[in-house]
Write a protein that holds these residues in place. Sequence first.
Motif, PDB file in Angstrom:
ATOM      1  N   SER A 126     -11.734   3.838  -8.726  1.00 13.20           N
ATOM      2  CA  SER A 126     -12.769   3.862  -8.392  1.00 13.20           C
ATOM      3  C   SER A 126     -13.299   2.513  -8.474  1.00 13.20           C
ATOM      4  N   THR A 127     -13.193   1.710  -9.176  1.00 14.48           N
ATOM      5  CA  THR A 127     -14.214  -0.061  -9.427  1.00 14.48           C
ATOM      6  C   THR A 127     -13.053  -0.808  -8.731  1.00 14.48           C
ATOM      7  N   LYS A 128     -11.699  -0.963  -8.198  1.00 13.72           N
ATOM      8  CA  LYS A 128     -11.599  -2.164  -7.440  1.00 13.72           C
ATOM      9  C   LYS A 128     -10.693  -1.997  -5.879  1.00 13.72           C
ATOM     10  N   ILE A 129     -10.823  -0.756  -5.277  1.00  9.69           N
ATOM     11  CA  ILE A 129     -10.440  -0.534  -4.579  1.00  9.69           C
ATOM     12  C   ILE A 129     -11.332   0.045  -3.443  1.00  9.69           C
ATOM     13  N   GLY A 130     -12.107  -0.600  -2.590  1.00 11.67           N
ATOM     14  CA  GLY A 130     -12.947  -0.526  -1.485  1.00 11.67           C
ATOM     15  C   GLY A 130     -12.579   1.018  -0.888  1.00 11.67           C
ATOM     16  N   ASN A 131     -13.395   1.101  -0.553  1.00 13.94           N
ATOM     17  CA  ASN A 131     -12.921   2.916   0.475  1.00 13.94           C
ATOM     18  C   ASN A 131     -13.092   1.897   2.075  1.00 13.94           C
ATOM     19  N   GLU A 132     -13.190   0.043   2.124  1.00 13.59           N
ATOM     20  CA  GLU A 132     -12.399   0.015   3.437  1.00 13.59           C
ATOM     21  C   GLU A 132     -11.165  -0.959   3.488  1.00 13.59           C
ATOM     22  N   TRP A 133     -10.301  -0.317   2.843  1.00 18.95           N
ATOM     23  CA  TRP A 133      -9.469  -1.310   2.647  1.00 18.95           C
ATOM     24  C   TRP A 133      -8.078   0.141   3.005  1.00 18.95           C
ATOM     25  N   SER A 134      -7.484  -1.362   3.942  1.00 19.96           N
ATOM     26  CA  SER A 134      -6.361   0.368   4.976  1.00 19.96           C
ATOM     27  C   SER A 134      -5.575   0.776   3.685  1.00 19.96           C
ATOM     28  N   LYS A 135      -4.922   1.780   3.710  1.00 16.02           N
ATOM     29  CA  LYS A 135      -3.920   2.279   3.937  1.00 16.02           C
ATOM     30  C   LYS A 135      -2.773   1.244   2.638  1.00 16.02           C
ATOM     31  N   ALA A 136      -2.237   0.105   3.835  1.00 20.59           N
ATOM     32  CA  ALA A 136      -1.308  -0.652   3.402  1.00 20.59           C
ATOM     33  C   ALA A 136      -2.189  -1.228   2.184  1.00 20.59           C
ATOM     34  N   LYS A 137      -2.531  -2.009   2.536  1.00 21.44           N
ATOM     35  CA  LYS A 137      -3.335  -2.449   1.331  1.00 21.44           C
ATOM     36  C   LYS A 137      -3.139  -1.845  -0.055  1.00 21.44           C
ATOM     37  N   GLN A 138      -3.936  -0.539   0.182  1.00 18.90           N
ATOM     38  CA  GLN A 138      -4.231   0.618  -1.712  1.00 18.90           C
ATOM     39  C   GLN A 138      -2.883   0.100  -1.703  1.00 18.90           C
ATOM     40  N   SER A 139      -1.922   0.557  -0.874  1.00 19.30           N
ATOM     41  CA  SER A 139      -0.606   0.962  -0.913  1.00 19.30           C
ATOM     42  C   SER A 139      -0.098  -0.441  -1.966  1.00 19.30           C
ATOM     43  N   THR A 140       0.122  -1.287  -1.848  1.00 17.52           N
ATOM     44  CA  THR A 140       0.308  -2.274  -1.873  1.00 17.52           C
ATOM     45  C   THR A 140      -0.310  -2.648  -3.591  1.00 17.52           C
ATOM     46  N   ALA A 141      -1.611  -2.218  -3.798  1.00 18.77           N
ATOM     47  CA  ALA A 141      -2.249  -2.343  -5.438  1.00 18.77           C
ATOM     48  C   ALA A 141      -1.466  -1.295  -6.005  1.00 18.77           C
ATOM     49  N   HIS A 142      -1.768   0.048  -5.463  1.00 20.71           N
ATOM     50  CA  HIS A 142      -0.959   0.915  -6.647  1.00 20.71           C
ATOM     51  C   HIS A 142       0.398   0.680  -7.211  1.00 20.71           C
ATOM     52  N   ILE A 143       1.281  -0.165  -5.854  1.00 23.88           N
ATOM     53  CA  ILE A 143       2.444  -0.876  -6.131  1.00 23.88           C
ATOM     54  C   ILE A 143       2.145  -1.725  -7.307  1.00 23.88           C
ATOM     55  N   LEU A 144       2.105  -2.643  -7.478  1.00 18.98           N
ATOM     56  CA  LEU A 144       1.960  -3.550  -7.977  1.00 18.98           C
ATOM     57  C   LEU A 144       1.384  -3.325  -9.625  1.00 18.98           C
ATOM     58  N   TYR A 145       0.666  -2.058  -9.511  1.00 24.92           N
ATOM     59  CA  TYR A 145       0.376  -2.091 -10.944  1.00 24.92           C
ATOM     60  C   TYR A 145       0.695  -1.015 -12.315  1.00 24.92           C
ATOM     61  N   SER A 146       1.887  -0.133 -10.741  1.00 19.85           N
ATOM     62  CA  SER A 146       2.997  -0.196 -11.160  1.00 19.85           C
ATOM     63  C   SER A 146       4.500  -0.538 -11.810  1.00 19.85           C
ATOM     64  N   LEU A 147       4.169  -1.581 -10.948  1.00 21.51           N
ATOM     65  CA  LEU A 147       4.918  -2.664 -11.813  1.00 21.51           C
ATOM     66  C   LEU A 147       5.241  -4.180 -12.224  1.00 21.51           C
ATOM     67  N   GLY A 148       3.822  -3.742 -12.320  1.00 15.53           N
ATOM     68  CA  GLY A 148       3.163  -4.816 -14.133  1.00 15.53           C
ATOM     69  C   GLY A 148       3.325  -3.824 -15.373  1.00 15.53           C
ATOM     70  N   ARG A 149       2.968  -2.365 -14.902  1.00 15.50           N
ATOM     71  CA  ARG A 149       3.871  -1.808 -16.108  1.00 15.50           C
ATOM     72  C   ARG A 149       5.163  -1.612 -16.031  1.00 15.50           C
ATOM     73  N   ILE A 150       6.251  -1.377 -15.585  1.00 14.03           N
ATOM     74  CA  ILE A 150       7.700  -1.413 -15.080  1.00 14.03           C
ATOM     75  C   ILE A 150       8.064  -3.390 -15.846  1.00 14.03           C
ATOM     76  N   THR A 151       7.249  -4.298 -15.727  1.00 14.48           N
ATOM     77  CA  THR A 151       7.653  -5.279 -16.060  1.00 14.48           C
ATOM     78  C   THR A 151       7.382  -5.071 -17.624  1.00 14.48           C
ATOM     79  N   THR A 152       6.930  -4.677 -18.258  1.00 18.43           N
ATOM     80  CA  THR A 152       6.696  -5.031 -19.539  1.00 18.43           C
ATOM     81  C   THR A 152       7.465  -3.507 -19.937  1.00 18.43           C
ATOM     82  N   TYR A 153       7.621  -2.349 -19.897  1.00 15.42           N
ATOM     83  CA  TYR A 153       8.658  -1.367 -19.979  1.00 15.42           C
ATOM     84  C   TYR A 153       9.871  -2.102 -20.768  1.00 15.42           C
ATOM     85  N   THR A 154      10.196  -2.410 -19.706  1.00 12.95           N
ATOM     86  CA  THR A 154      11.542  -3.431 -19.224  1.00 12.95           C
ATOM     87  C   THR A 154      11.639  -4.333 -20.585  1.00 12.95           C
ATOM     88  N   ILE A 155      10.709  -5.364 -20.554  1.00 12.33           N
ATOM     89  CA  ILE A 155      10.896  -6.102 -21.584  1.00 12.33           C
ATOM     90  C   ILE A 155      10.746  -5.861 -23.065  1.00 12.33           C
TER      91      ILE A 155
END
Length: 214
Positions: free
Chosen positions: A14-43
Amino acid sequence: CVGMCGGIVIAYSSTKIGNEWSKAKQSTAHILYSLGRITTYTILGSIFGAIGSVVTFSYFANGLLLLLTGVLMVFVGFSLMGKFKFLTLLEHSVSKMRWYQLTFRKLISSESLGSFYILGTLNGLLPCGFVYVFAITAASTASPLWGAIVMFIFGLSTLPALFSLGFFVGIFKQTSFRNLFVQIASILVILLGLYTVYNGYNYMQRENTTQKSI
């Protein structure tokens, strides 16, 4: 995970992702967030696996850990249903720390793609009933490598739900819809907990069988 960590996903969507962002950029943001969680869980999985490797695990010890894991999962399931405040008592420490709150506020106001990854790693540090359950499972592997793999798979399995949540924030904000997901999740967690208890019992029986054969 939608019921427990959905609030953070809704907040950054709601706050970090702008409405003007493309679907590709939004997808990248969501994937990076999940990769961050997965990194912590793996460690964390590797750390708990290393701790478990210090202890010599027998069938009985593995069975006992599985029993503990199963009971915790049942408690988590009933807590999600609102039967008692098990998760509330379990999850409160890290998010109250000043350094965590300051870092979270800084990241939530940033629109850089890198900030999504770091936000995900922070989210992975939040105390969570599910993380505790799989951390115990990671410890029972008695191996840093396999402990990391257990937690990696756990993190990976949460990706589809939380990734979808980012795209359908409006739907998931509806209380009734979110509650439905939580109720379904709680039942599945209780069933998985009971199955884990059953597996733990079988492990302990193997110990008895081995001792008798000796």
